[in-house]
Design a protein around this motif. Structure first.
Motif, PDB file in Angstrom:
ATOM      1  N   GLN A 213      -6.080   6.226   1.222  1.00 57.22           N
ATOM      2  CA  GLN A 213      -6.077   5.419   0.279  1.00 57.22           C
ATOM      3  C   GLN A 213      -5.340   6.439  -0.992  1.00 57.22           C
ATOM      4  OE1 GLN A 213      -9.743   4.127  -0.762  1.00 57.22           O
ATOM      5  NE2 GLN A 213     -10.527   2.868   0.371  1.00 57.22           N
TER       6      GLN A 213
ATOM      7  N   PRO B 227      -3.878   7.091  -4.332  1.00 53.22           N
ATOM      8  CA  PRO B 227      -2.523   8.572  -4.766  1.00 53.22           C
ATOM      9  C   PRO B 227      -3.099   9.355  -4.851  1.00 53.22           C
ATOM     10  CG  PRO B 227      -3.578   7.952  -6.950  1.00 53.22           C
ATOM     11  CD  PRO B 227      -4.683   7.238  -6.080  1.00 53.22           C
TER      12      PRO B 227
ATOM     13  N   ASP C 107      10.563   5.706   1.361  1.00 49.38           N
ATOM     14  CA  ASP C 107      10.230   4.937  -0.234  1.00 49.38           C
ATOM     15  C   ASP C 107      11.764   4.050  -0.085  1.00 49.38           C
ATOM     16  OD1 ASP C 107      10.258   3.632  -2.798  1.00 49.38           O
ATOM     17  OD2 ASP C 107      10.347   5.750  -3.871  1.00 49.38           O
TER      18      ASP C 107
ATOM     19  N   VAL D 165       6.357   3.125   1.697  1.00 48.86           N
ATOM     20  CA  VAL D 165       5.496   3.648   0.732  1.00 48.86           C
ATOM     21  C   VAL D 165       6.486   3.444  -0.639  1.00 48.86           C
ATOM     22  CG1 VAL D 165       4.566   5.562   2.218  1.00 48.86           C
ATOM     23  CG2 VAL D 165       6.980   6.133   0.137  1.00 48.86           C
ATOM     24  N   THR D 166       5.598   3.568  -1.998  1.00 47.72           N
ATOM     25  CA  THR D 166       5.944   3.462  -3.591  1.00 47.72           C
ATOM     26  C   THR D 166       5.463   4.700  -4.081  1.00 47.72           C
ATOM     27  OG1 THR D 166       5.603   1.241  -3.046  1.00 47.72           O
ATOM     28  CG2 THR D 166       6.283   1.780  -5.318  1.00 47.72           C
TER      29      THR D 166
ATOM     30  N   GLU E 108       2.469   5.656  -4.690  1.00 44.46           N
ATOM     31  CA  GLU E 108       1.584   4.567  -5.436  1.00 44.46           C
ATOM     32  C   GLU E 108       0.474   3.648  -4.023  1.00 44.46           C
ATOM     33  OE1 GLU E 108       3.259   3.428  -8.362  1.00 44.46           O
ATOM     34  OE2 GLU E 108       2.104   4.541  -9.907  1.00 44.46           O
ATOM     35  N   ASP E 109       1.417   3.584  -3.486  1.00 39.98           N
ATOM     36  CA  ASP E 109       0.868   2.162  -2.772  1.00 39.98           C
ATOM     37  C   ASP E 109       2.171   2.367  -1.423  1.00 39.98           C
ATOM     38  OD1 ASP E 109       0.066   0.224  -1.859  1.00 39.98           O
ATOM     39  OD2 ASP E 109       1.696  -0.823  -1.677  1.00 39.98           O
TER      40      ASP E 109
ATOM     41  N   ASP F 290       2.592   1.092   2.504  1.00 37.81           N
ATOM     42  CA  ASP F 290       2.596  -0.087   4.523  1.00 37.81           C
ATOM     43  C   ASP F 290       1.916   0.616   4.986  1.00 37.81           C
ATOM     44  OD1 ASP F 290       2.243  -2.155   5.674  1.00 37.81           O
ATOM     45  OD2 ASP F 290       4.673  -2.571   4.995  1.00 37.81           O
ATOM     46  N   TRP F 291       0.302   0.719   5.072  1.00 36.70           N
ATOM     47  CA  TRP F 291       0.226   1.856   6.638  1.00 36.70           C
ATOM     48  C   TRP F 291      -0.120   0.839   7.791  1.00 36.70           C
ATOM     49  CZ3 TRP F 291      -3.191  -0.412   9.785  1.00 36.70           C
ATOM     50  CH2 TRP F 291      -4.553  -1.985   9.555  1.00 36.70           C
TER      51      TRP F 291
END
Length: 373
Positions: A172, A174, A199, A204-205, A213-214, A216-217
């Protein structure tokens, strides 16, 4: 013809003209496509073009055209942010059409999720207009016909890339680039290039300081599986078990099982999400000959019910689970193995991933594990 056009060099204005010509050839002859005029102030450039699609009996609709030579998955979010203001409401929600030389499968999927239409010069087309009613969908190239372009994204290919995507999927956010590099036994430069590419693909973000920070797994695992093959990337040895794969697996669960084997494939997936009774036992092993002797396995080129694999990367057999006394691959590795396998394995991989989506708190870690390989 599509492929020939896609290889030519276009300016954005030339790309726009080419797209308009292709669209006109796809539409019925009684449809008209013209520049839109708002409040009698002339043609509107909003942001690149605004077209009016008219059919005599059903009226007209507006098509707002976004033209870009290279349009990445991350650009979908940027487009959504730019068009989230009052402009679309003022235009009564026109069809938004993205035009580019080539759009990747992920870019097209994200555009569809956002309700946008698209057209690229390799023949990928999705155009939906409510009034007049139009729906066009064509399949073009899934691979970039000009991969030498400098803007081409770094691919999720190779063991290092899969090691990184597993870290991203399993943990998870960050977290920082340096922490990812240390956990994966990777160089900071490699991780930096990969994160930039991920990115851009909206997998990913990151914030302005580069911290992830995020993630998309699910998208990461699907993308990784596209560039991986269970039986080609790992060294396979195929056998028939005289006692049957299920009986051999049951015998391995004995507390005295002496060998170093890690279970993947159907016999591992069935513990998470049962699709059907498993029939082929797939194991990662350091010494296939020892496992062959233990199971009295008979070599075969066809109809194998036991597959012994030497892992391409030691990280594939790290972060293991224990099931019925046996070691099983981590869920992220299981999904990669299944999605890239044969027979029923891709279906089983999808079922495992659905379970992971519904039970994310049970397998995602709060801190980065070590997959140094």
């Amino acid at each position: 013809m599509w492929e020939t056009f896609a290889m030519l060099e276009y300016s954005e204005s030339g790309l726009l003209q080419r797209a308009r010509l292709e669209l006109l050839q796809m539409l019925p002859e009684h449809f008209e496509l013209s520049d839109a005029v708002i409040d009698e102030h002339g043609p509107v450039d909003a942001p690149d073009a605004l077209w009016q699609l008219r059919e005599q009996n059903t009226g007209y609709g507006l098509i707002l055209v976004e033209t870009k030579m290279s349009f990445t998955p991350r650009d979908v979010a940027r487009l959504r942010d730019r068009l989230s203001g009052p402009m679309l409401r003022l235009m009564r929600n026109p069809t938004v059409l993205v035009v580019s030389t080539w759009l990747s499968p992920r870019t097209r999927a994200l555009l569809e999720e956002g309700g946008y239409s698209y057209l690229d010069l390799t023949g990928n087309v999705r155009l939906r207009v409510d009034r007049p009613a139009v729906y066009i969908r064509l399949q073009g190239a899934d691979r970039d016909p000009t991969p030498h372009r400098s803007h081409a994204p770094v691919g999720l290919q190779g063991p290092k890339a899969r090691r990184l995507l597993r870290l991203l999927a399993e943990t998870q956010p960050p977290y920082r680039l340096t922490a990812l590099a240390a956990a994966g036994g990777l160089t900071a430069g490699y991780v930096s290039k990969m994160l930039h590419s991920l990115d851009e693909q909206a997998l990913v973000t990151r914030n302005r300081r580069g911290m992830v920070e995020d993630v998309d797994w699910q998208g990461l695992l699907l993308a990784g599986a596209q560039r991986y093959n269970l039986l080609r990337n790992n060294e396979p040895n195929t056998f028939i078990s005289p006692e049957g794969a299920a009986a051999l697996y049951a015998r391995m669960q004995d507390a005295n099982f002496p060998l170093d084997a890690v279970v993947t494939g159907s016999f591992s997936a069935v513990d998470i999400a049962a699709v059907a009774a498993p029939t082929q036992l797939v194991l990662y092993v350091d010494n296939p000959h020892q496992m062959q002797r233990f199971g009295r396995l008979l070599p075969t080129d066809q109809g194998a019910d036991v597959v012994l694999l030497r892992p391409e990367d030691p990280a594939q057999v790290e972060g293991l689970r224990t099931v019925n006394g046996l070691r099983h691959v981590a869920l992220t590795q299981l999904v990669l193995d299944c999605l890239s396998g044969n027979g029923r394995l891709p279906e089983e991989g999808q079922a495992v991933m659905e379970w992971m989506r519904e039970n994310e708190s049970e397998w995602r870690r709060p801190d980065l594990p070590t997959l140094a390989g």
